[in-house]
Design a protein around this motif. Structure first.
Motif, short mmCIF file in Angstrom:
data_model
loop_
_atom_site.label_atom_id
_atom_site.label_comp_id
_atom_site.label_asym_id
_atom_site.label_seq_id
_atom_site.Cartn_x
_atom_site.Cartn_y
_atom_site.Cartn_z
N UNK A 101 -16.41 -14.22 15.11
CA UNK A 101 -15.27 -14.96 15.11
C UNK A 101 -15.46 -15.67 16.38
N UNK A 102 -16.61 -15.84 17.06
CA UNK A 102 -16.97 -16.61 18.22
C UNK A 102 -17.99 -17.73 18.03
N UNK A 103 -17.62 -19.14 17.92
CA UNK A 103 -18.64 -19.99 17.83
C UNK A 103 -19.83 -20.02 18.57
N UNK A 104 -19.70 -19.47 19.82
CA UNK A 104 -20.84 -19.57 20.83
C UNK A 104 -21.88 -18.59 20.26
N UNK A 105 -21.44 -17.48 19.48
CA UNK A 105 -22.42 -16.56 19.14
C UNK A 105 -22.78 -16.21 17.63
N UNK A 106 -21.91 -16.85 16.83
CA UNK A 106 -21.98 -16.44 15.47
C UNK A 106 -23.40 -17.03 14.59
#
Length: 761
Positions: A94-99
């Protein structure tokens, strides 16, 4: 470069290189901290990483296959470096930095991450303590304090390394060795202090037993868990006495197996401390083997009571409705799946009842969401009281509930339960001195008769619920396979209607309205027709159900408005005296809130005066949540010069109040009253009453469905103003309207009505 870089990157790298630790290999002490972190915080992976210019190097790791490090782009530490406190990522997907991170999409499929920056000096983060898990979760502030303490211990390790190197340099330069020893002693004391603090915060302690002598040693943390004074002599008998008998035997079996097979283990057990408080502990055991035998067993004991309670609360929040406390859709599907598996083994039946509160939206919109919430809570309470303990009531969302009947003997029990529920919901619910309806409609499906999997049963229950609503609401309908065919037909019809709109197959036909006194045509009603390419010309009776789809209803209304205004403009150019045209408007068109603007814009674009248009509405548009919008729309149209007609008058329950509340110029007497006006004294009385009401209020009356001269004569003699029906003409396409007007003989029509009246007298 697809990763962020701290503003002080050059200084940070200089700090890292000055530490001179990248080539020193793995640290046993740091490995121990990683193992402790995993066990204390119940996580799968841990590592200590130092971030170089374009790569992260692992100085320690636990729980996954040994690796030298990662690219900086794939490193979670890259983001941890940017802050001064712990970075928590509850769910990487749910985190665009890690998806898109390769360790999220691939092994080890990281879903949860906690990272604490490592800095020997403020602002110069050289790496981080990284904790991972393949399941999303949340950390309490107490757990975050444990992470901070562990990161401080790691910093102290690096400071110790730094101090050691400095001491060596000092020794090499023949400086005093005493100061170095003092410094190292202070660092050791700091480490011991931080470890003790971590034990207290995490409610964890270490234990060790000499296998040969059975001598047991505890850290202060274990004494605190037991509720005993630190330093007191302890034995294995005392240690085991705080576990209930079954838990004690379970641990002993596990411990004996570990000694025999030389394998470590971890176990969770109930526990009673010295104060009599019931707790839950996690005990891990590692073994030290010398030759052919185990010489020492050691491990960690942790009190996980609060952690388990927090996990249980989180599970409950994730699987239950916050308002009613009932299971939610996800938990219900799990329970339904389990019930179906049990039913297949036992030969029993499973019932699925889908209930929808009938007037919930009206309550929400008129009395507010507090009233709506109170109604939902009361409905949940009544539903729960209607079922057995083995059954389940869940809230699917909005005003929909599902009732799962498990292990029932026969399919007929589903309808019996539905009727019991309807009876329980039938009595009103009083909220702040206002009586609210708690009635519902219910769709019933049974397994295995109506499906053997959750998706099929829920879909069929929804189909049965649709039928229950169509049947007048407040009833229960059991699913029948023919309903599926009807649903599929409705879906196919909706798709075909959308295509027909695109192809321009819908068009208005016009039926004249005649003045009963003069016989002249005073206007027309635009009636929707579908010029089907295979079935020919179709009336609304063939496709009227599509008006239940709000989007289609609006689209058809817009199409009819555009064509009607175009036809009126065409007749005006030909000089035809057509009077007015009445246009039916549905509830969804009012719900959009821009109906007056759309109608007046269409009239203006076509160059048609507003008084040429009559908007016809049925009483259904006055009911429910859009009543205020309808009132405002009709007033705006009326003020602009558009006439308002109330259609199907007398078939509703609040017609008189509607005449008072809404701007109505004409009322239309429904054809059901006109049909038997000559033979049914009740119908005749209703027609006379409506006409008299209109005359008293100064409202014109129009009779629909006039088919015989006798009907026209009766209406004329009782003062009805206008009539329409097959007696005068069927509905015609726009192109035939000018010819009808040109050939119309008003005197002959009026004489026909007079002659019929004379014969009746």
């Amino acid at each position: 470069m697809n990763y962020p870089v701290p503003e002080n990157e050059a200084e940070r790298l200089a700090e890292l290189y000055a530490l001179d630790v990248l080539n020193s290999g793995r640290s046993a002490a740091l490995n121990g901290i990683c193992l402790l972190a995993r066990q204390v915080l119940n996580l799968s992976f841990a590592c200590v990483g130092l971030v170089d210019r374009d790569r992260q190097w692992f100085m320690a790791q636990s729980g996954f296959e040994e690796m030298e490090g990662t690219t900086r782009e794939d490193s979670f530490s890259t983001w941890t470096l940017l802050g001064s406190d712990v970075l928590v990522v509850p769910d990487t997907r749910a985190d665009e930095r890690f998806v898109s991170n390769s360790f999220v999409t691939g092994e080890p499929h990281i879903r949860f991450y906690v990272g604490a920056p490592i800095a020997l000096r403020p602002g110069l983060n050289i790496g981080s303590l990284c904790l991972f898990d393949p399941e999303p979760r949340e950390f309490s502030e107490e757990q975050l304090d444990v992470v901070r303490h562990l990161s401080n211990i790691i910093v102290d390790q690096f400071r110790l390394h730094e101090a050691t190197r400095r001491a060596k340099r000092e020794l090499e330069h023949r400086r005093t060795g005493q100061s170095l020893l003092e410094m190292q002693s202070r660092e050791l004391w700091r480490r011991q202090t931080l470890l003790a603090q971590t034990e207290r915060l995490a409610k964890v302690g270490g234990w060790e037993i000499d296998v040969a002598s059975e001598r047991l040693t505890w850290s202060d943390g274990v004494y605190r868990i037991y509720g005993l004074t630190p330093g007191r002599e302890t034995t294995t008998e005392i240690a085991l006495s705080h576990f209930p008998p079954e838990a004690r035997q379970q641990f002993l079996r596990k411990f004996e197996t570990a000694l025999d097979q030389r394998e470590p283990f971890e176990i969770e057990l109930p526990f009673v401390n010295a104060h009599g408080h019931h707790r839950l502990v996690r005990k891990s055991c590692e073994l030290e083997v010398d030759g052919n035998g185990v010489v020492r067993a050691f491990g960690i004991l942790q009190d996980i009571t609060e952690q388990k309670e927090a996990e249980q609360r989180m599970w409950h929040m994730a699987n239950h409705d916050a308002l009613t406390g009932l299971p939610n859709r996800g938990l219900m599907r799990d329970k339904l799946d389990a019930a179906l598996r049990r039913a297949r083994r036992s030969g029993k039946h499973v019932g699925v009842l889908l209930a929808d509160l009938d007037q919930f939206k009206d309550v929400n919109d008129t009395l507010g969401h507090d009233a709506g919430d109170a109604l939902l809570i009361e409905a949940a309470r009544r539903l729960s009281n209607c079922v057995r303990e083995v059954d389940t009531v869940a809230r699917l969302g909005g005003d929909e509930f599902i009732i799962l009947l498990t292990g029932i003997d026969g399919p007929q029990e589903g309808m019996v339960a539905a009727q019991r529920i309807l009876a329980a919901l039938s009595s009103p619910f009083v909220y702040r001195r206002t009586a609210l309806s708690c009635r519902a409609s219910i769709g019933v499906t049974m397994a295995p008769a109506h499906g053997t999997d959750p998706s099929t049963l829920l879909k069929n229950a929804d189909i049965a619920l649709y039928r229950a609503k169509a049947a007048g609401r407040g009833v229960a309908v059991e699913y029948d396979p023919q309903m599926q065919q009807a649903t599929e037909s409705r879906i196919q019809l909706s798709a075909r209607v959308r295509l027909a709109l695109e192809n321009g197959e819908f068009l208005p036909y016009y039926q004249p309205k005649v003045c009963l006194n003069t016989g002249a045509i005073v206007g027309f009603e635009a009636l929707l027709r579908w010029r089907h390419p295979r079935k020919g010309l179709l009336g609304p009776q063939e496709f009227g159900q599509v008006f239940e789809d709000a989007d289609l209803s609006v689209a058809i209304g817009e199409r009819l408005l555009a064509l009607t205004t175009r036809d009126m403009a065409s007749w005006m150019e030909l000089g035809c005296s057509f009077g007015h045209v009445a246009l039916n408007v549905s509830s969804p068109e009012f719900a959009r809130g821009e109906l007056p603007e759309r109608i007046l814009s269409a009239l203006d674009s076509a160059g048609v005066p507003p008084e040429r248009l009559v908007v016809e509405v049925t009483e259904t548009v006055f009911l429910g949540r859009t009543a205020q919008t309808v009132r405002q729309s009709l007033q705006a149209l009326h003020q602009a010069g558009v006439f308002i007609a109330l259609d199907d008058f007398g078939t509703g329950y609040a017609s008189l109040s509607h005449l008072k509340q809404f701007p109505v110029d004409r009322i239309k007497i429904d054809r059901s009253f006109v049909h038997d006006i000559e033979h049914d004294i009740d119908d005749a009385a209703i027609v006379r009453a409506v006409i008299n009401l209109g005359q008293s209020l100064g409202i014109e009356t129009v009779a629909e469905g006039v088919e015989t001269p006798a009907q026209a004569a009766y209406l004329r003699s009782n003062g009805c103003d206008f009539a329409q029906g097959f007696l005068y003409s069927k509905a015609l396409p726009a192109a035939r309207v000018p010819g009808l007007l040109k050939g119309w003989n008003a005197k002959e029509v009026a004489l026909q009505a007079s002659a019929s009246l004379d014969r009746a007298v």
